[in-house]
Motif scaffolding. Structure first.
Motif, PDB file in Angstrom:
ATOM      1  N   LYS A   1       0.803  -1.240   0.000  1.00 27.60           N
ATOM      2  CA  LYS A   1       0.000   0.000   0.000  1.00 27.60           C
ATOM      3  C   LYS A   1       0.826   1.275   0.000  1.00 27.60           C
ATOM      4  O   LYS A   1       0.308   2.341  -0.313  1.00 27.60           O
ATOM      5  CB  LYS A   1      -0.915   0.027   1.248  1.00 27.60           C
ATOM      6  CG  LYS A   1      -1.856  -1.165   1.343  1.00 27.60           C
ATOM      7  CD  LYS A   1      -3.125  -0.895   0.574  1.00 27.60           C
ATOM      8  CE  LYS A   1      -4.115  -2.041   0.729  1.00 27.60           C
ATOM      9  NZ  LYS A   1      -4.904  -2.265  -0.466  1.00 27.60           N
ATOM     10  N   ARG A   2       2.093   1.166   0.419  1.00 31.13           N
ATOM     11  CA  ARG A   2       2.880   2.408   0.577  1.00 31.13           C
ATOM     12  C   ARG A   2       4.299   2.233   0.030  1.00 31.13           C
ATOM     13  O   ARG A   2       4.802   1.117  -0.053  1.00 31.13           O
ATOM     14  CB  ARG A   2       2.999   2.761   2.065  1.00 31.13           C
ATOM     15  CG  ARG A   2       1.696   3.100   2.735  1.00 31.13           C
ATOM     16  CD  ARG A   2       1.941   3.715   4.104  1.00 31.13           C
ATOM     17  NE  ARG A   2       2.799   2.910   4.963  1.00 31.13           N
ATOM     18  CZ  ARG A   2       2.377   1.910   5.722  1.00 31.13           C
ATOM     19  NH1 ARG A   2       1.097   1.591   5.712  1.00 31.13           N
ATOM     20  NH2 ARG A   2       3.218   1.246   6.476  1.00 31.13           N
ATOM     21  N   TYR A   3       4.927   3.386  -0.266  1.00 32.63           N
ATOM     22  CA  TYR A   3       6.328   3.364  -0.688  1.00 32.63           C
ATOM     23  C   TYR A   3       7.229   3.418   0.540  1.00 32.63           C
ATOM     24  O   TYR A   3       8.072   4.290   0.684  1.00 32.63           O
ATOM     25  CB  TYR A   3       6.611   4.533  -1.643  1.00 32.63           C
ATOM     26  CG  TYR A   3       5.882   4.392  -2.961  1.00 32.63           C
ATOM     27  CD1 TYR A   3       6.292   3.468  -3.905  1.00 32.63           C
ATOM     28  CD2 TYR A   3       4.770   5.186  -3.239  1.00 32.63           C
ATOM     29  CE1 TYR A   3       5.619   3.320  -5.110  1.00 32.63           C
ATOM     30  CE2 TYR A   3       4.090   5.054  -4.438  1.00 32.63           C
ATOM     31  CZ  TYR A   3       4.518   4.122  -5.372  1.00 32.63           C
ATOM     32  OH  TYR A   3       3.851   3.978  -6.554  1.00 32.63           O
ATOM     33  N   ASP A   4       6.996   2.497   1.434  1.00 29.22           N
ATOM     34  CA  ASP A   4       7.762   2.427   2.668  1.00 29.22           C
ATOM     35  C   ASP A   4       8.838   1.366   2.453  1.00 29.22           C
ATOM     36  O   ASP A   4       8.541   0.261   1.972  1.00 29.22           O
ATOM     37  CB  ASP A   4       6.760   2.045   3.770  1.00 29.22           C
ATOM     38  CG  ASP A   4       7.405   1.489   4.992  1.00 29.22           C
ATOM     39  OD1 ASP A   4       7.652   2.267   5.902  1.00 29.22           O
ATOM     40  OD2 ASP A   4       7.674   0.263   5.025  1.00 29.22           O
TER      41      ASP A   4
ATOM     42  N   LYS B   1       8.229  -2.308   3.724  1.00 22.32           N
ATOM     43  CA  LYS B   1       7.085  -2.959   3.045  1.00 22.32           C
ATOM     44  C   LYS B   1       7.422  -3.235   1.575  1.00 22.32           C
ATOM     45  O   LYS B   1       7.094  -4.291   1.027  1.00 22.32           O
ATOM     46  CB  LYS B   1       5.849  -2.052   3.083  1.00 22.32           C
ATOM     47  CG  LYS B   1       5.326  -1.765   4.448  1.00 22.32           C
ATOM     48  CD  LYS B   1       4.009  -2.474   4.639  1.00 22.32           C
ATOM     49  CE  LYS B   1       3.415  -2.211   6.002  1.00 22.32           C
ATOM     50  NZ  LYS B   1       3.650  -3.184   7.000  1.00 22.32           N
TER      51      LYS B   1
ATOM     52  N   GLN C   1      -4.586   5.398  -5.537  1.00 24.72           N
ATOM     53  CA  GLN C   1      -4.066   4.304  -4.714  1.00 24.72           C
ATOM     54  C   GLN C   1      -4.625   2.977  -5.229  1.00 24.72           C
ATOM     55  O   GLN C   1      -5.834   2.793  -5.307  1.00 24.72           O
ATOM     56  CB  GLN C   1      -4.504   4.527  -3.267  1.00 24.72           C
ATOM     57  CG  GLN C   1      -4.306   3.348  -2.342  1.00 24.72           C
ATOM     58  CD  GLN C   1      -2.925   3.354  -1.700  1.00 24.72           C
ATOM     59  OE1 GLN C   1      -2.505   4.356  -1.148  1.00 24.72           O
ATOM     60  NE2 GLN C   1      -2.229   2.235  -1.788  1.00 24.72           N
TER      61      GLN C   1
ATOM     62  N   GLY D   1      -2.295  -0.197  -4.902  1.00 26.28           N
ATOM     63  CA  GLY D   1      -1.712  -1.065  -3.874  1.00 26.28           C
ATOM     64  C   GLY D   1      -1.238  -2.427  -4.344  1.00 26.28           C
ATOM     65  O   GLY D   1      -1.249  -3.379  -3.557  1.00 26.28           O
TER      66      GLY D   1
END
Ligand code: SF4
Ligand code: SF4
Length: 363
Positions: free
Chosen positions: A10-13, A16, A216, A218
């Protein structure tokens, strides 16, 4: 049968991303990289800030480059060549140049050395030599809509191996979406990527590939086969893949093109029902069976039925990027305004793609 891995992210972390990319490549025949040179062919349509979500996200590219190094790649190159005049594009605005510095990867300047190849209908094109020089090419597209071809993707991303403005005359030679799809597939065949991995975390919907809206979604999609990645992308966006010219042509030349084994998530379970797609223009019997016999003439006729670009003059900053890219020489800056010669316009929408100020609309 091609394996396609779709993973949720879900995120550009960093953490993750790393987990999701590792899960994707573990389930989709990722090539061995030990001792090999690798090119990550990113999607840098324009050198725009990552928050516009026009380009492959730099955090995504950074994790992928790091993983390639961990897998033993001797050198990782990262590159693309947007349709801009001049040489030595570096990807500073989109932050890919920064990724190169952080991961000790090398920026690949596609215009530095080219080789000429004959592809569809024996058209000769210059292609960045590096795609033939490296051992492994990985296409890293961004999930986006496209005004002419409905979607971008792993196949369309390889259009960037033709450096700079050398791309735009191809729209004159292959004017209809069908012929442009055949041309793109031939180019893809000239150097078929060894792997494809799509950044579908934040996609672009609406008036893509440059002036749409970030959305979004994901998902990360990976496969040894870029065409299979594009089938999955089209399904997730809610298209019938057979309406996408590249996929339709791919299926015509290989009836097994959509023979896919989904190893994690199935694309049909990931459909975004309210994804804002480009409306599909359905073909009738005449246009699908009779017109192709008269390709050149009817390419022009079919093009003229498509909506021409509309210029919003109070948004225009007169940068002339649209004038530079227009393959039909249909645009000029006269009397302080961009002027369109309608009879020359082939409706390729390159101007719409390149306008950095959203000053061009397609109805
Ligand atoms: S005006 Fe725009 S759509 Fe028309 S030919 Fe030129 S670039 Fe293509
Ligand atoms: S690219 Fe956009 S802003 Fe630049 S001259 Fe053309 S319409 Fe104006």
């Amino acid at each position: 049968m091609n394996k396609v891995a779709i993973t949720e992210c879900k995120r550009y972390d960093s953490k993750k991303l790393r987990e999701a990319i590792l899960e994707t490549i573990a389930n989709s025949d990722f090539p061995t990289l030990e001792g090999k040179t690798v090119l990550l062919k990113t999607n840098i349509l324009s050198d725009s800030s990552p928050d516009k979500h026009i380009t492959t996200n730099p955090s995504f590219v950074k994790e992928l480059a790091t993983i390639c190094k961990e897998r033993g790649a001797s050198t990782v190159y990262i590159g693309d060549s947007p349709a801009l005049p001049g040489h030595s594009f570096k990807g500073e605005g989109c932050k890919i140049a920064e990724v190169c510095r952080e991961t000790e990867s090398q920026w690949a300047d596609f215009s530095k050395k080219t080789v000429s190849k004959h592809i569809w209908q024996n058209i000769e094109v210059p292609i960045a030599a590096i795609v033939f020089d490296v051992d492994v090419v990985i296409t890293v597209p961004k999930m986006k809509t496209h005004q002419l071809m409905y979607t971008t993707g792993a196949v369309k991303n390889m259009f960037g191996i033709i450096p700079g403005l050398n791309k735009s005359p191809m729209h004159l030679k292959a004017r209809s979406p069908e012929n442009f799809a055949k041309f793109l597939l031939s180019l893809y065949d000239a150097r078929t990527p060894d792997y494809a991995i799509m950044d579908g975390i934040i996609a672009m919907e609406g008036a893509g590939p440059a002036n749409g809206t970030p959305r979004q979604v994901g998902y990360i999609i990976g496969s040894k086969c870029g065409i299979a990645v594009d089938f999955a992308q089209a399904t997730i966006m809610g298209y019938d893949p057979m309406d996408i010219p590249i996929l339709n042509q791919a299926k015509k030349r290989d009836k097994n093109a959509d023979d896919i084994e989904y190893t994690i998530l199935n694309a049909k379970d990931c459909v975004i029902d309210d994804f804002r797609r480009i409306a599909v223009k359905k073909k009738n019997l005449v246009s699908s069976l009779i017109l192709p016999f008269f390709t050149r003439y009817f390419d022009r006729k079919r093009a003229s039925k498509r909506q021409e670009p509309i210029f919003i003059h109070d948004r225009c900053r007169k940068c002339k990027k649209c004038v530079d890219i227009c393959p039909a020489k249909a645009l000029s800056l006269d009397s302080g305004k961009i002027q369109l010669k309608e009879e020359k316009c082939i409706r390729c929408y390159c101007c719409h793609e390149m306008c950095p100020f959203d000053a061009i609309k397609i109805d």
